[in-house]
Enzyme design. Structure first.
Site, PDB file in Angstrom:
ATOM      1  N   LYS A  46     -81.200   7.673  29.096  1.00 58.46           N
ATOM      2  CA  LYS A  46     -81.808   6.123  28.450  1.00 58.46           C
ATOM      3  C   LYS A  46     -81.301   6.318  27.384  1.00 58.46           C
ATOM      4  O   LYS A  46     -81.395   7.369  26.777  1.00 58.46           O
ATOM      5  CB  LYS A  46     -83.087   5.959  28.406  1.00 58.46           C
ATOM      6  CG  LYS A  46     -83.638   6.157  29.821  1.00 58.46           C
ATOM      7  CD  LYS A  46     -85.047   6.172  30.093  1.00 58.46           C
ATOM      8  CE  LYS A  46     -85.442   5.603  31.514  1.00 58.46           C
ATOM      9  NZ  LYS A  46     -87.103   5.915  31.787  1.00 58.46           N
ATOM     10  N   HIS A  88     -84.913   5.416  22.186  1.00 61.79           N
ATOM     11  CA  HIS A  88     -86.130   4.116  22.404  1.00 61.79           C
ATOM     12  C   HIS A  88     -86.465   4.543  20.462  1.00 61.79           C
ATOM     13  O   HIS A  88     -87.599   5.745  20.683  1.00 61.79           O
ATOM     14  CB  HIS A  88     -86.963   4.452  22.891  1.00 61.79           C
ATOM     15  CG  HIS A  88     -87.315   3.182  23.465  1.00 61.79           C
ATOM     16  ND1 HIS A  88     -88.669   2.577  22.674  1.00 61.79           N
ATOM     17  CD2 HIS A  88     -87.453   1.716  24.259  1.00 61.79           C
ATOM     18  CE1 HIS A  88     -89.266   1.717  23.091  1.00 61.79           C
ATOM     19  NE2 HIS A  88     -88.127   0.891  24.265  1.00 61.79           N
ATOM     20  N   HIS A 138     -90.205   6.875  20.577  1.00 63.59           N
ATOM     21  CA  HIS A 138     -89.857   7.825  20.121  1.00 63.59           C
ATOM     22  C   HIS A 138     -89.960   8.035  18.616  1.00 63.59           C
ATOM     23  O   HIS A 138     -89.859   9.880  18.710  1.00 63.59           O
ATOM     24  CB  HIS A 138     -88.996   8.559  21.605  1.00 63.59           C
ATOM     25  CG  HIS A 138     -89.350   8.177  22.634  1.00 63.59           C
ATOM     26  ND1 HIS A 138     -89.520   9.968  23.209  1.00 63.59           N
ATOM     27  CD2 HIS A 138     -88.533   8.149  23.664  1.00 63.59           C
ATOM     28  CE1 HIS A 138     -89.906   9.348  24.506  1.00 63.59           C
ATOM     29  NE2 HIS A 138     -88.806   7.637  24.839  1.00 63.59           N
TER      30      HIS A 138
END
Length: 578
Positions: free
Chosen positions: A138, A141, A144
């Site tokens: 992924k 983001h 994070h």
């Protein structure tokens, strides 16, 4: 530190109070500067003394303070003793203060404040910090981002204090999402897209397969089967998973480099897929494992069936869960690092998860579970780029760079920069970090681009501007003046305020080391920058007599040094031009 003044005061107090100086040092605090009046340099709260002597009743604090002050004498270090609200105040000999502080800042360099008597009884420890921990396959983001910068700050601070720190990035590289991704890639994946822009393509595949799985039970079923094949060690499934993992880590390393963050170990949930089975066996052998009607395995942490204390540790198909893998990871790290403290930096939504993991470790017989600590943080709201909602950190970094370059384009010095993109990114990151660190970590906050990039006020841009301005001052006047320094020339109120503030740096570091909150350091550096801005306008170096110019240059150099030290602890790279 506090240049030994605290110890000197403690020694005099110890003779009067018949207490060891060590017991008094932490009760003597540097006095915050005041805009209205010149204040004393240190104060002793009489209240803190009575806490040391638990048998005492508490007579009027003011009377106690006055009695104590009458027994104390001024000496070569302390030039004035007075009393305040339940406090005894100490003013340090002004020339000694100036000379000692400036000398200490220059001599100690990056260690200034860390050699303080406040840290003298600090045992050196082995510390593990787990932070950032994005999910493989992924894109990185923005959720994070906070874990990354907070964890980096905690690791920096612990390292600066002399502890042996291991920085671990515990990747979400195992679990049901890989069942979905494996199935999704077989349905919608393209090898060329995977090679050219891996994370973007995997993200698109993941979104698409999730939609399909919600509507089509056969897709959900094949995802479960794919994950089961992974857990059983199917070579084909593992090869695809390994490719996703390797490509993701390559991308993360590039982003961490932009953030100025590094790790000692890239670990992940996948490392513990076998060891988590050992954890299940251990729980079972202790009679803690219970099977549910659905076939899952749970542990009842309350012992009386309280539903809120039920922790699921195995799926009905026998595959492991996040909690089981966290248990296996903790046990493995203790075997490997023999840590004195392990700190997990994640959002506050995981508070219950970590409470359960630590509790499970305790009931499994691992007493060291009490050395594990969760540092939770709040949620950032409203982070958008010009293209709309932000999902990915890289978009934020690009936006920072772009906006900062536009801001800098209107300033004439920008044209002289060797690498304007790098400077823009460093200043922009400082802006982002300071906005994030100004409040309590646990607080949610509303993100605002306008507030982030203000050059005036309490912002990271202002800190970088102050550092660059002071660096330019040193460059302009060179080191010639620095040989010519008469500290008696620094008796103006602006100079004294700066020196008093420099005196407090160790106390600020101590507070942050106690509660792991960066806001104490942020607030200190912003005040230091405001004091420097006022002094820069009034204490001119140019056209001043050589010894006055030299003394002022020494003062500004000390400010820049401490400013740089504090910024680096926060994870900010100071810029010398902007």
């Amino acid at each position: 530190m506090a240049c030994g003044f605290r110890r000197s005061i403690a020694c005099q107090l110890s003779r009067v109070l018949d207490l060891p100086p060590e017991n008094l040092i932490k009760s003597i605090s540097a006095v915050p500067i005041s805009k209205k009046e010149e204040v004393a340099d240190f104060q002793l709260s009489v209240d803190s003394l009575l806490e040391n002597n638990n048998g005492h009743s508490r007579p009027d604090m003011q009377v106690q303070a006055t009695r104590l002050a009458e027994k104390l004498k001024c000496d070569t270090v302390v030039s004035e003793i007075s009393t305040g609200q339940g406090t005894v105040n100490f003013k340090i000999n002004r020339e000694l203060l100036t000379k000692t502080v400036l000398q200490q800042v220059i001599e100690d360099g990056p260690k200034y404040g860390l050699k303080s008597e406040l840290f003298s009884d600090l045992p050196q420890k082995k510390i593990v910090v787990e932070f950032s921990s994005p999910n493989v396959a992924k894109k990185f983001h923005v959720g994070h981002l906070r874990s990354t910068i907070i964890g980096n700050f905690i690791a920096n601070l612990k390292e600066a204090l002399g502890h042996q720190v291991t920085r671990i990035n515990y990747l979400g590289d195992w679990g049901m999402q890989f069942g979905l991704l494996g199935t999704g890639f077989q349905l919608f994946g393209y090898e060329e897209k995977l090679q050219s822009n891996p994370l973007q393509h995997l993200f698109e595949v993941y979104v698409q397969v999730n939609k399909e799985a919600a509507d089509d039970k056969s897709v959900a079923k094949s995802a479960r089967e794919f994950f089961q094949r992974l857990e059983l060690g199917d070579m084909q499934a593992l090869a695809l998973w390994q490719k996703f993992r390797d490509l993701s880590i390559e991308e993360y390393v590039r982003i961490y480099k932009r953030l100025g963050v590094h790790f000692d170990e890239y670990s992940g949930e996948s490392f513990y897929r076998e060891k988590s089975q050992e954890v299940l066996k251990l729980l079972d052998s202790k009679g803690l494992l219970q099977k549910t009607i659905k076939g899952t395995a749970v542990v009842d942490l309350s012992g009386n069936g309280d539903p809120s204390s039920i922790c699921t540790v195995m799926r009905s198909d026998g595959t492991s869960l996040y909690a089981t893998r966290d248990l296996a990871a903790a046990i493995d790290r203790m075997d490997k690092y023999h840590f004195d403290r392990m700190i997990y930096v994640t959002d506050k939504g995981q508070k219950k998860h970590f409470q359960q993991v630590f509790q499970l470790l305790q009931i499994m017989g691992y007493d060291w579970a009490e050395r594990c600590q969760h540092v939770p943080f709040g949620v950032v709201q409203g982070m958008k780029t010009r293209r709309g909602d932000v999902t990915f950190l890289e978009d934020v970094l690009n936006e920072i760079q772009l906006r900062m370059l536009q801001n800098m384009a209107s300033i004439k010095t920008t044209k002289e920069l060797e690498n304007p993109q790098e400077t823009a990114e460093r200043v922009g990151l400082a802006a982002l970090i300071i906005q994030d660190f100004k409040g309590l970590l646990l607080s949610d906050y509303q993100f605002s681009w306008d507030r982030v990039f203000q050059s005036r006020g309490d912002t990271g841009v202002f800190l970088q501007y102050t550092h660059a301005r002071l660096h330019s001052l040193e460059e302009t006047f060179g080191c010639g003046y620095l040989n010519d320094c008469n500290t008696a020339c620094l008796q103006e109120p602006q100079s004294v305020s700066i020196l008093q503030h420099l005196l407090r740096f160790d106390e600020v570091l101590y507070r942050s080391s106690q509660d792991l909150q960066p806001r104490h350091i942020v607030s200190y550096l912003l005040t230091l920058s405001h004091l420097a801005a006022v002094a820069h306008k009034t204490l001119h170096v140019k056209d001043s007599p050589p010894e006055v110019a030299g003394a002022r240059l020494h003062l500004f150099r000390a400010v820049r040094s401490v400013l740089a030290n504090g910024m680096k602890l926060l994870g900010i790279t100071p810029v010398c031009r902007m």
